[in-house]
Each structure stands twice: as C-alpha cells, then as structure tokens.
Scaffold this motif. Structure first.
Motif, PDB file in Angstrom:
ATOM      1  N   ARG A 161      40.164   3.207   7.529  1.00 55.25           N
ATOM      2  CA  ARG A 161      40.955   1.975   7.448  1.00 55.25           C
ATOM      3  C   ARG A 161      40.126   0.763   7.829  1.00 55.25           C
ATOM      4  O   ARG A 161      40.181  -0.279   7.157  1.00 55.25           O
ATOM      5  N   GLU A 167      37.727  -0.124   5.075  1.00 56.51           N
ATOM      6  CA  GLU A 167      38.410  -0.773   3.956  1.00 56.51           C
ATOM      7  C   GLU A 167      38.786  -2.214   4.292  1.00 56.51           C
ATOM      8  O   GLU A 167      38.728  -3.099   3.427  1.00 56.51           O
ATOM      9  N   HIS A 168      39.170  -2.471   5.549  1.00 55.98           N
ATOM     10  CA  HIS A 168      39.471  -3.853   5.960  1.00 55.98           C
ATOM     11  C   HIS A 168      38.232  -4.737   5.787  1.00 55.98           C
ATOM     12  O   HIS A 168      38.339  -5.892   5.356  1.00 55.98           O
ATOM     13  N   CYS A 169      37.069  -4.210   6.154  1.00 55.14           N
ATOM     14  CA  CYS A 169      35.831  -4.978   5.998  1.00 55.14           C
ATOM     15  C   CYS A 169      35.562  -5.296   4.532  1.00 55.14           C
ATOM     16  O   CYS A 169      35.195  -6.424   4.180  1.00 55.14           O
ATOM     17  N   LEU A 170      35.733  -4.303   3.674  1.00 54.71           N
ATOM     18  CA  LEU A 170      35.502  -4.494   2.234  1.00 54.71           C
ATOM     19  C   LEU A 170      36.490  -5.507   1.664  1.00 54.71           C
ATOM     20  O   LEU A 170      36.121  -6.380   0.873  1.00 54.71           O
ATOM     21  N   GLU A 171      37.754  -5.417   2.079  1.00 54.59           N
ATOM     22  CA  GLU A 171      38.778  -6.345   1.582  1.00 54.59           C
ATOM     23  C   GLU A 171      38.520  -7.770   2.054  1.00 54.59           C
ATOM     24  O   GLU A 171      38.855  -8.729   1.356  1.00 54.59           O
ATOM     25  N   ALA A 172      37.906  -7.911   3.238  1.00 53.44           N
ATOM     26  CA  ALA A 172      37.612  -9.235   3.782  1.00 53.44           C
ATOM     27  C   ALA A 172      36.347  -9.842   3.182  1.00 53.44           C
ATOM     28  O   ALA A 172      35.984 -10.974   3.513  1.00 53.44           O
ATOM     29  N   ARG A 203      33.448   3.108  -2.741  1.00 52.46           N
ATOM     30  CA  ARG A 203      33.663   1.669  -2.925  1.00 52.46           C
ATOM     31  C   ARG A 203      32.573   0.870  -2.223  1.00 52.46           C
ATOM     32  O   ARG A 203      32.060  -0.110  -2.769  1.00 52.46           O
ATOM     33  N   GLN A 244      29.371  -1.565  -3.817  1.00 50.31           N
ATOM     34  CA  GLN A 244      29.112  -2.942  -3.380  1.00 50.31           C
ATOM     35  C   GLN A 244      27.751  -3.092  -2.707  1.00 50.31           C
ATOM     36  O   GLN A 244      27.456  -4.121  -2.119  1.00 50.31           O
ATOM     37  N   SER A 262      41.199 -10.025   9.316  1.00 52.59           N
ATOM     38  CA  SER A 262      42.220 -10.711   8.523  1.00 52.59           C
ATOM     39  C   SER A 262      42.611 -12.071   9.086  1.00 52.59           C
ATOM     40  O   SER A 262      43.113 -12.925   8.349  1.00 52.59           O
TER      41      SER A 262
END
Length: 266
Positions: free
Chosen positions: A38, A41-46, A70, A74, A171
């Motif tokens: 999790r 994924e937060h790092c990737l989404e940010a 993912r 990147q 976030s």
C-alpha cells in the motif's frame, strides 16, 4: 533478468538498513524507505520517483507483484530477496514482503497551492513521528490544504511517521520550515492564526474558522513558543473537564480540524 540477493552483507542491503536507521543518511542521499504494498502504491500515485524495490516472493502475493511491476515500468530497479535478507532490511514485521527506496520530493511554502479559504495545520517543534503521522491522517480525512511543520525535531520521512500516517504523508502537502518563515507566509496571505493554548484563550467552537485559517499547535510538554502566541489573531482551547490538562497533540488537532469542517459545512 531480475537480480536475486541472498546475503545480508550485500552493499545494497546495508544501504537500506542505514537509511532506515539514520535520518542523516536519508538527508544526505535525499531518499527514504517505505515498506508494504500500500505504501509503495501511495508513492507511485503521488508521482514520487521510486529508485529501487526489494521483494520477497515467499511473503508477497499477487498485489505485491503487480505493484512491483508498476514500479519497474516507471524505471525502478526491482530485485528479489530471500526471507532472511528481507527480515534484515525491514523496519517492522508483516509488511507484505516489499521494501522500496524512494526519492524525496520536499516542498517549500511557495510550492503550496491553496484554496480560496484554506485550512492549514501548523505544528511547532513536533518530536514524535507517530504524532505527526496521526495528524497527517486526520488532515487527509478532513480535507486540510496543508500541514506545516515548524522547526521540526523529526524528519518528514521517518519510518515511524510513514507507517503511522498510512500514506497521508504522500497525499497531504507537507512543508518543513522555520516558525518565522511560516508566520510571514500566513500574514502575507491574510490567513488568520489560531493558536491552541490554555492561557488567555476562547473555547474553540466560539471562534470563526470559516475564513482562511491556520490552526497552530505546539508540543504536549511545553506548548507553543512566545513568537506564535504573539503572532496569533486568537487563542483557542479545548475544554478540559477531567484532572489532566493536556490531550495528545494528534487528538487535539483532529478535534480542531473537524470543528473547522463542521463550521464550513453546516
């Protein structure tokens, strides 16, 4: 072909351990470590750049493999590690078998994009990473524009902070600066300063928080410094009806943030 690391003496493993343990190493390299699918994924989404990922197949499931893929797409270097190596690298247990090294993306006050009537939380000289992480979680939940940490005694990417924030550090816009810089920033923009303190103060629900507002809190042990008390437009307090005269700073911050939400949505 993915590299497989089997020795705890591997230089890359030692580097991750050093980054986990020493804030000086994190600052010197401009990177930090996250554990768990999790958090990755937060790092990737940010939009943060993930430098490298270390995954233990015996511990991670399909979701972990998907997150690693993912990250690899990147540009991250993904390596496989044994359970023994993972145990050496991990700061805490049960983190789904994935650790990643991520590049910092430190913000300045001038980088903040604020709403028309922003709500900002300011913490002066916070020293417990868990408290700051908990404040960030409440800030995310209540839609706060930014959290500003003045004269911090812990770095923003401490492993305990990342864990306790459950990704909110990625976030919620978060800035570290001096108190003097923050006061100047707020005054220039006409943002009212409400300092949480017991002395010479109004009950928090009697103060208008519908306008642009900064809620400022100090440490549980010493409270706010005099420069914040003097800079304040109003002093506010939470009523204490028991024998103790102090709440945990993260609990106090949550109460005040949601009072602002109540006033703005009622």
């Amino acid at each position: 072909m993915m590299e497989k690391i089997t020795s705890v003496q591997n230089a890359r493993v030692k580097r991750v351990v050093a980054l986990q343990q020493k804030s000086s190493e994190r600052r010197r390299e401009g990177v930090f470590v996250v554990e768990g699918r999790r958090e990755l994924e937060h790092c990737l989404e940010a939009g943060l750049r993930v430098e490298s990922v270390f995954a233990c197949p015996e511990m991670g499931g399909e979701e972990v493999r998907s997150a690693c893929a993912r990250a690899s797409a990147q540009g991250a270097v993904v390596s496989e590690v044994t359970p023994q190596v993972y145990e050496k690298m991990a700061y805490r247990g049960s983190t789904e078998g994935v650790v990643a090294v991520v590049c910092e993306k430190l913000m300045k006050l001038s980088d903040l994009k604020l709403s028309d009537k922003p709500l900002i939380v300011v913490l002066e000289r916070v020293e417990k990473p868990g408290n700051l992480g908990a404040v960030l979680r409440s800030a995310d939940a209540s839609g706060v524009d930014a959290v500003v940490v003045c004269d911090p005694l812990t770095d923003l990417y401490n492993p305990n902070l990342i864990r306790s924030s459950i990704g909110a550090i990625f976030s919620v816009p978060c800035v570290a600066c001096t108190s003097e810089e923050c006061i100047g920033f707020l005054k220039e923009r006409g943002i009212q300063i409400l300092t949480a303190q017991l002395q010479d103060s109004h009950l928090y629900y009697d103060v208008d928080m519908r306008r642009a507002t900064a809620i400022v809190m100090g440490t549980e042990s010493t409270g706010l410094t005099q420069q914040w008390r003097e800079a304040a437009d109003a002093h506010i307090r939470i009523p204490m009806l028991g024998r103790l005269d102090s709440l945990n700073v993260s609990v106090s911050a949550a109460i005040l943030m949601y009072e602002a939400v109540r006033q703005r949505t009622s």
